[in-house]
Design a protein around this motif. Structure first.
Motif: not given
Length: 352
Positions: A46-61, A74-81
Motif C-alpha cells: 500500500g505504498g509503505r515499506a514492510l521490512v522483513a528479516a529471518t534469522d535462526p534462534l540460538s539458545v545456549l542453556p 538480539a540477533f533476531a531483531l537486529a536485521d530490521v533495525a
C-alpha cells in the motif's frame, strides 16, 4: 575442505549458483529481495515499506535460560533495525529439544517477551514444539517485521563516495563475551579484571537501540546541499566474518571503496585480549553488537554523538570513495574464508 564441512552462512558462490536463481514467483511488490550479505528484504504494501528479516534462534542453556532468551532475541531483531526501522512484530518458530522443561522454556520465553515489550515489539504468530532430534543451540528461527516510509529506509547498498565510515564497539564483541562466559577456564592467561571485561561483552550484542539512534540522528542532522533526506546511508551488523567481513560486505554491496584507520576503531575492554588469548584474530571473529555505519559527512559528528551519549563507543574510522574493496591502513583486506570463532567454539565445547 569438502562442501559439507563449511560452517556458517552460505558463501557468495553457493548463494549465486543455488539460492539466487531460485526465488519462487517474480512479484512486483518485492522492492528488495534476497542478496548475499544483505540483512533484510522489503515489500511494498500500500505504498509503505514492510521490512522483513529471518534469522535462526540460538539458545545456549549454559547462559541461564533468561539470559539465553535475550541473547537469541538480539540477533533476531537486529536485521530490521539496521534498515533504520523500529522492529514492530516478531514471528518465532521453536523446534525445541525433547528435554527442555516447561519451567526452562517459561524462563526463556518470558525474558524474550519482556525485552520485546520494552522495544515495542509484538508477537504476531509463531510455533512452539518439542522434537526428538532437535538439539541446542539451534532451536528454530524467527521472522521480524517493521513498517516505514520507503524514503526513510537505510539500504545496505547505500554507501556513497564522500561518506564517512563509523564503527561502534569494535571487533570480537560476541566472540569474547560468549567464549569467556561459557569457558572461563580457557582464559587462564588473562587477569581477573580483563576476564570480567570480556564476559561483560556478552551484554552488548544487541544493536536495535544503537541502530535506531544512529538513523534518527542522521535524519535530524542531514543538511546536504544535494537534498538528501537522511544522513545515514548504510548500516550493517558485524556478525559472521567479524569486523573485516562486515566492512567488505558493506563496501561490495554499494560498489565503493572503504579506507579505514585501524587505530581509530573503538574496542570494548577485554574483547581483543580474549581473542588473542585463544590465538584468534579479533577482526575475523563474529561480533554481533558492532555496527558499520556510513554517513554523509555533515551528519557524522551527530551520529557519533548520539551513539556515545547512549554509552556506546563509536568513532569515525574512515572514508568512502569511488572504487572497490576495503583498505585498512593502506593495505587491501578480504573477508575471512571462515569465521575463526566457529572453530574455537567447537574446540572448547568438545573439551567438556
Amino acid at each position: 575442505m569438502d562442501d559439507g564441512d563449511r560452517l556458517g552462512k552460505a558463501d557468495r558462490g553457493f548463494f549465486d549458483d543455488v539460492v539466487y536463481p531460485n526465488l519462487g514467483a517474480d512479484r512486483d511488490d518485492v522492492a528488495l529481495g534476497p542478496q548475499h550479505g544483505v540483512d533484510f528484504g522489503v515489500l511494498d504494501v500500500g505504498g509503505r515499506a514492510l521490512v522483513a528479516a529471518t534469522d535462526p534462534l540460538s539458545v545456549l542453556p549454559d547462559l541461564g535460560f533468561e539470559r539465553a532468551g535475550r541473547f537469541a532475541l538480539a540477533f533476531a531483531l537486529a536485521d530490521v533495525a539496521v534498515a533504520g526501522v523500529a522492529p514492530t512484530h516478531i514471528c518465532p518458530s521453536f523446534a525445541l529439544p525433547a528435554g527442555i522443561t516447561d519451567d526452562e522454556f517459561a524462563a526463556l520465553w518470558t525474558a524474550m517477551s519482556d525485552e520485546c515489550a520494552d522495544l515495542g515489539v509484538a508477537v504476531a504468530t509463531g510455533h512452539t514444539a518439542r522434537y526428538p532430534a532437535a538439539s541446542y543451540p539451534w532451536v528454530g528461527a524467527a521472522t521480524v517485521l517493521g513498517v516505514a516510509d520507503h524514503d526513510d529506509l537505510v539500504r545496505p547498498d547505500g554507501a556513497r563516495p564522500g561518506d564517512r565510515v563509523v564503527v561502534t564497539n569494535g571487533p570480537a564483541v560476541e566472540t569474547a563475551g560468549l567464549l569467556a562466559t561459557l569457558y572461563p577456564e580457557a582464559f587462564a592467561s588473562l587477569d581477573e579484571s580483563t576476564l570480567r571485561d570480556a564476559q561483560a561483552c556478552l551484554d552488548e550484542v544487541g544493536v536495535v537501540r544503537d541502530a535506531l539512534a544512529a538513523a534518527d540522528a542522521g535524519r535530524a542532522a542531514s543538511t546536504d546541499s544535494d537534498g538528501d533526506s537522511g544522513g545515514v546511508t548504510a548500516m550493517h551488523d558485524a556478525t559472521e566474518g567479524g569486523l573485516r567481513g562486515a566492512l567488505c560486505e558493506t563496501a561490495r554491496a554499494a560498489g565503493v571503496r572503504f579506507d579505514v584507520d585501524a587505530d581509530a576503531v573503538p574496542s570494548l575492554p577485554g574483547a581483543v585480549a580474549a581473542c588473542e588469548a585463544l590465538g584468534l584474530d579479533p577482526w575475523n571473529c563474529t561480533t554481533s553488537g558492532t555496527l558499520i555505519v556510513t554517513v554523509r559527512p555533515g551528519a557524522a559528528d551527530a551520529v557519533v554523538s548520539a551513539l556515545t551519549d547512549r554509552g556506546t563507543p563509536a568513532a569515525v574510522v574512515g572514508d568512502v570513495s569511488a572504487g572497490s574493496g576495503v583498505y585498512v591502513d593502506g593495505d587491501r583486506v578480504e573477508p575471512p574464508a571462515e569465521d575463526e570463532s566457529w572453530a574455537a567454539y567447537e574446540a572448547l565445547s568438545g573439551q567438556r
